[in-house]
Design a protein around this motif. Structure first.
Motif, PDB file in Angstrom:
ATOM      1  N   ARG A  98       0.842  -1.200   0.000  1.00 59.30           N
ATOM      2  CA  ARG A  98       0.000   0.000   0.000  1.00 59.30           C
ATOM      3  C   ARG A  98       0.877   1.250   0.000  1.00 59.30           C
ATOM      4  O   ARG A  98       1.908   1.299   0.669  1.00 59.30           O
ATOM      5  N   GLU A  99       0.412   2.260  -0.752  1.00 63.26           N
ATOM      6  CA  GLU A  99       1.104   3.553  -0.822  1.00 63.26           C
ATOM      7  C   GLU A  99       2.573   3.354  -1.207  1.00 63.26           C
ATOM      8  O   GLU A  99       3.484   3.659  -0.438  1.00 63.26           O
ATOM      9  N   VAL A 100       2.766   2.838  -2.409  1.00 63.39           N
ATOM     10  CA  VAL A 100       4.115   2.549  -2.903  1.00 63.39           C
ATOM     11  C   VAL A 100       4.672   3.770  -3.620  1.00 63.39           C
ATOM     12  O   VAL A 100       4.027   4.338  -4.510  1.00 63.39           O
ATOM     13  N   SER A 101       5.877   4.171  -3.256  1.00 59.92           N
ATOM     14  CA  SER A 101       6.518   5.320  -3.889  1.00 59.92           C
ATOM     15  C   SER A 101       7.934   4.951  -4.293  1.00 59.92           C
ATOM     16  O   SER A 101       8.539   4.027  -3.732  1.00 59.92           O
ATOM     17  N   GLU A 102       8.464   5.665  -5.272  1.00 67.38           N
ATOM     18  CA  GLU A 102       9.829   5.444  -5.740  1.00 67.38           C
ATOM     19  C   GLU A 102      10.644   6.695  -5.496  1.00 67.38           C
ATOM     20  O   GLU A 102      10.257   7.798  -5.899  1.00 67.38           O
ATOM     21  N   ARG A 103      11.772   6.525  -4.834  1.00 73.35           N
ATOM     22  CA  ARG A 103      12.669   7.638  -4.549  1.00 73.35           C
ATOM     23  C   ARG A 103      14.102   7.171  -4.764  1.00 73.35           C
ATOM     24  O   ARG A 103      14.534   6.185  -4.164  1.00 73.35           O
ATOM     25  N   ALA A 104      14.816   7.882  -5.613  1.00 69.90           N
ATOM     26  CA  ALA A 104      16.240   7.602  -5.852  1.00 69.90           C
ATOM     27  C   ALA A 104      16.487   6.146  -6.214  1.00 69.90           C
ATOM     28  O   ALA A 104      17.425   5.518  -5.734  1.00 69.90           O
ATOM     29  N   GLY A 105      15.609   5.599  -7.043  1.00 74.61           N
ATOM     30  CA  GLY A 105      15.801   4.235  -7.519  1.00 74.61           C
ATOM     31  C   GLY A 105      15.376   3.151  -6.555  1.00 74.61           C
ATOM     32  O   GLY A 105      15.574   1.964  -6.828  1.00 74.61           O
ATOM     33  N   ALA A 106      14.774   3.515  -5.412  1.00 70.41           N
ATOM     34  CA  ALA A 106      14.311   2.533  -4.431  1.00 70.41           C
ATOM     35  C   ALA A 106      12.801   2.680  -4.244  1.00 70.41           C
ATOM     36  O   ALA A 106      12.261   3.790  -4.314  1.00 70.41           O
ATOM     37  N   TYR A 107      12.131   1.545  -4.007  1.00 70.94           N
ATOM     38  CA  TYR A 107      10.695   1.557  -3.775  1.00 70.94           C
ATOM     39  C   TYR A 107      10.431   1.435  -2.279  1.00 70.94           C
ATOM     40  O   TYR A 107      11.100   0.683  -1.565  1.00 70.94           O
ATOM     41  N   THR A 108       9.434   2.189  -1.809  1.00 76.42           N
ATOM     42  CA  THR A 108       9.039   2.137  -0.401  1.00 76.42           C
ATOM     43  C   THR A 108       7.527   1.976  -0.331  1.00 76.42           C
ATOM     44  O   THR A 108       6.787   2.631  -1.064  1.00 76.42           O
ATOM     45  N   ALA A 109       7.071   1.078   0.548  1.00 78.54           N
ATOM     46  CA  ALA A 109       5.644   0.864   0.760  1.00 78.54           C
ATOM     47  C   ALA A 109       5.302   1.212   2.200  1.00 78.54           C
ATOM     48  O   ALA A 109       6.030   0.828   3.133  1.00 78.54           O
ATOM     49  N   ALA A 110       4.212   1.939   2.378  1.00 76.27           N
ATOM     50  CA  ALA A 110       3.812   2.314   3.737  1.00 76.27           C
ATOM     51  C   ALA A 110       3.489   1.073   4.562  1.00 76.27           C
ATOM     52  O   ALA A 110       3.866   0.976   5.732  1.00 76.27           O
ATOM     53  N   THR A 111       2.779   0.121   3.952  1.00 73.78           N
ATOM     54  CA  THR A 111       2.466  -1.131   4.639  1.00 73.78           C
ATOM     55  C   THR A 111       2.563  -2.287   3.646  1.00 73.78           C
ATOM     56  O   THR A 111       2.437  -2.094   2.429  1.00 73.78           O
ATOM     57  N   ALA A 112       2.778  -3.473   4.183  1.00 77.05           N
ATOM     58  CA  ALA A 112       2.814  -4.686   3.362  1.00 77.05           C
ATOM     59  C   ALA A 112       2.121  -5.808   4.122  1.00 77.05           C
ATOM     60  O   ALA A 112       2.383  -6.006   5.317  1.00 77.05           O
ATOM     61  N   GLU A 113       1.234  -6.498   3.452  1.00 74.78           N
ATOM     62  CA  GLU A 113       0.575  -7.672   4.033  1.00 74.78           C
ATOM     63  C   GLU A 113       0.834  -8.850   3.105  1.00 74.78           C
ATOM     64  O   GLU A 113       0.617  -8.754   1.891  1.00 74.78           O
ATOM     65  N   ALA A 114       1.295  -9.957   3.687  1.00 76.78           N
ATOM     66  CA  ALA A 114       1.702 -11.106   2.874  1.00 76.78           C
ATOM     67  C   ALA A 114       0.997 -12.371   3.332  1.00 76.78           C
ATOM     68  O   ALA A 114       0.591 -12.503   4.501  1.00 76.78           O
ATOM     69  N   ARG A 115       0.862 -13.295   2.384  1.00 73.73           N
ATOM     70  CA  ARG A 115       0.349 -14.630   2.675  1.00 73.73           C
ATOM     71  C   ARG A 115       1.263 -15.642   2.002  1.00 73.73           C
ATOM     72  O   ARG A 115       1.555 -15.525   0.817  1.00 73.73           O
ATOM     73  N   PHE A 116       1.702 -16.624   2.767  1.00 75.57           N
ATOM     74  CA  PHE A 116       2.549 -17.689   2.246  1.00 75.57           C
ATOM     75  C   PHE A 116       1.799 -19.002   2.438  1.00 75.57           C
ATOM     76  O   PHE A 116       1.602 -19.445   3.584  1.00 75.57           O
ATOM     77  N   THR A 117       1.370 -19.600   1.343  1.00 72.07           N
ATOM     78  CA  THR A 117       0.537 -20.803   1.410  1.00 72.07           C
ATOM     79  C   THR A 117       1.330 -22.033   1.006  1.00 72.07           C
ATOM     80  O   THR A 117       1.879 -22.095  -0.101  1.00 72.07           O
ATOM     81  N   ALA A 118       1.385 -23.005   1.911  1.00 68.36           N
ATOM     82  CA  ALA A 118       2.024 -24.288   1.632  1.00 68.36           C
ATOM     83  C   ALA A 118       0.936 -25.287   1.274  1.00 68.36           C
ATOM     84  O   ALA A 118       0.046 -25.556   2.099  1.00 68.36           O
ATOM     85  N   PRO A 119       0.937 -25.832   0.054  1.00 66.23           N
ATOM     86  CA  PRO A 119      -0.080 -26.817  -0.321  1.00 66.23           C
ATOM     87  C   PRO A 119      -0.033 -28.024   0.611  1.00 66.23           C
ATOM     88  O   PRO A 119       1.014 -28.356   1.181  1.00 66.23           O
ATOM     89  N   PHE A 120      -1.176 -28.699   0.780  1.00 66.71           N
ATOM     90  CA  PHE A 120      -1.227 -29.853   1.669  1.00 66.71           C
ATOM     91  C   PHE A 120      -0.194 -30.908   1.278  1.00 66.71           C
ATOM     92  O   PHE A 120       0.379 -31.582   2.137  1.00 66.71           O
ATOM     93  N   GLY A 121       0.063 -31.044  -0.021  1.00 62.14           N
ATOM     94  CA  GLY A 121       1.012 -32.048  -0.474  1.00 62.14           C
ATOM     95  C   GLY A 121       2.411 -31.835   0.038  1.00 62.14           C
ATOM     96  O   GLY A 121       3.215 -32.776   0.082  1.00 62.14           O
ATOM     97  N   SER A 122       2.743 -30.602   0.452  1.00 65.73           N
ATOM     98  CA  SER A 122       4.104 -30.332   0.927  1.00 65.73           C
ATOM     99  C   SER A 122       4.353 -30.934   2.297  1.00 65.73           C
ATOM    100  O   SER A 122       5.497 -30.987   2.758  1.00 65.73           O
ATOM    101  N   PHE A 123       3.274 -31.410   2.972  1.00 62.46           N
ATOM    102  CA  PHE A 123       3.482 -32.042   4.269  1.00 62.46           C
ATOM    103  C   PHE A 123       4.157 -33.404   4.114  1.00 62.46           C
ATOM    104  O   PHE A 123       4.783 -33.900   5.028  1.00 62.46           O
ATOM    105  N   GLY A 124       3.994 -34.007   2.932  1.00 57.95           N
ATOM    106  CA  GLY A 124       4.643 -35.289   2.670  1.00 57.95           C
ATOM    107  C   GLY A 124       4.260 -36.332   3.704  1.00 57.95           C
ATOM    108  O   GLY A 124       3.093 -36.506   4.035  1.00 57.95           O
ATOM    109  N   ASP A 125       5.259 -37.035   4.228  1.00 56.10           N
ATOM    110  CA  ASP A 125       5.014 -38.098   5.198  1.00 56.10           C
ATOM    111  C   ASP A 125       5.211 -37.622   6.635  1.00 56.10           C
ATOM    112  O   ASP A 125       5.302 -38.442   7.551  1.00 56.10           O
TER     113      ASP A 125
END
Length: 228
Positions: A98-125
């Protein structure tokens, strides 16, 4: 009634047609500019995250794009990518900036929300050879497998404490009959199955974990994210 000369009418027609062509081209130019910006951000992220598989998909939620870019801030940028953990487990990552800006070749975001999903198959044995995994109606992890030719079902809650993810059985049945999920055999199967969340990129901090149709999802958030 005053009639305009034919040459004057033709000139007005040309101006009108040229103006219409410019107006028609504006959305195309705006979309091209947005696509270029999306590609730049995707390349920047891919070049700094070695765990990613391929180039991430970036979508800028700003229309028209050019005025927002001229102001120097994009209201929302969504990123989707595939990644592999150090243990070789596949993860589907999605990030909302959210609220992403570029300054001097770098990007800055006011906030970041992430989701990392592991499929059920990755549980293996990890929780039993031949086991199948799914989400139940209450958003818990359901594990089904056969024991001595009879069906065993265990329902477990996936919990996050600090940076540790645990799987805690809360209900179980064997051959259709309820059994104690805290019994020694079930407890032993889940003992030592904790997972420590590794250091996340961009200063993201784990905030929760959930179970859905796609697998087990770790939720994370950060403020003032900067990626150069």
């Amino acid at each position: 009634m005053i009639r305009r000369p034919a040459a004057g009418r033709r000139r007005l027609l040309r101006i009108a047609l040229a103006s219409a062509a410019v107006l028609a081209a504006l959305p195309v130019a705006d979309r091209i500019a947005a696509a270029v910006a999306e590609e730049r951000i995707a390349e920047r992220i891919a070049g700094r995250q070695s765990a990613l598989v391929g180039t991430p998909q970036v979508s800028i939620d700003a229309f028209p794009f050019l005025p927002a870019a001229a102001e120097g801030t994009l209201p929302r940028v969504a990123v989707r990518a595939d990644a592999v953990t150090r243990e070789g487990r596949t993860v589907q990552a999605s990030l909302e900036l959210r609220e992403v800006s570029e300054r001097a070749g770098a990007y800055t975001a006011a906030t970041a929300e992430a989701r990392f999903t592991a499929p059920f198959g990755s549980f293996g044995d990890d929780l039993g050879e031949g086991a199948s995994f799914s989400a139940d109606e209450e958003g818990r992890l359901r594990i089904d497998r056969d024991v001595l030719g009879l069906p065993l079902t265990v329902v477990a809650e996936v919990r996050l404490t600090g940076r540790t993810v645990t799987v805690v059985p809360v209900a179980a049945s064997f051959a259709g009959r309820p059994v104690d999920p805290a019994g020694p055999r079930i407890s032993a199967a889940f003992s030592g199955r904790e997972r420590t969340v590794p250091e996340l990129p961009g200063g993201l901090t784990p905030t929760g974990v959930s179970v859905g149709d796609a697998g087990v999802t770790l939720h994370a958030r950060a403020d003032g994210v900067r990626f150069t």
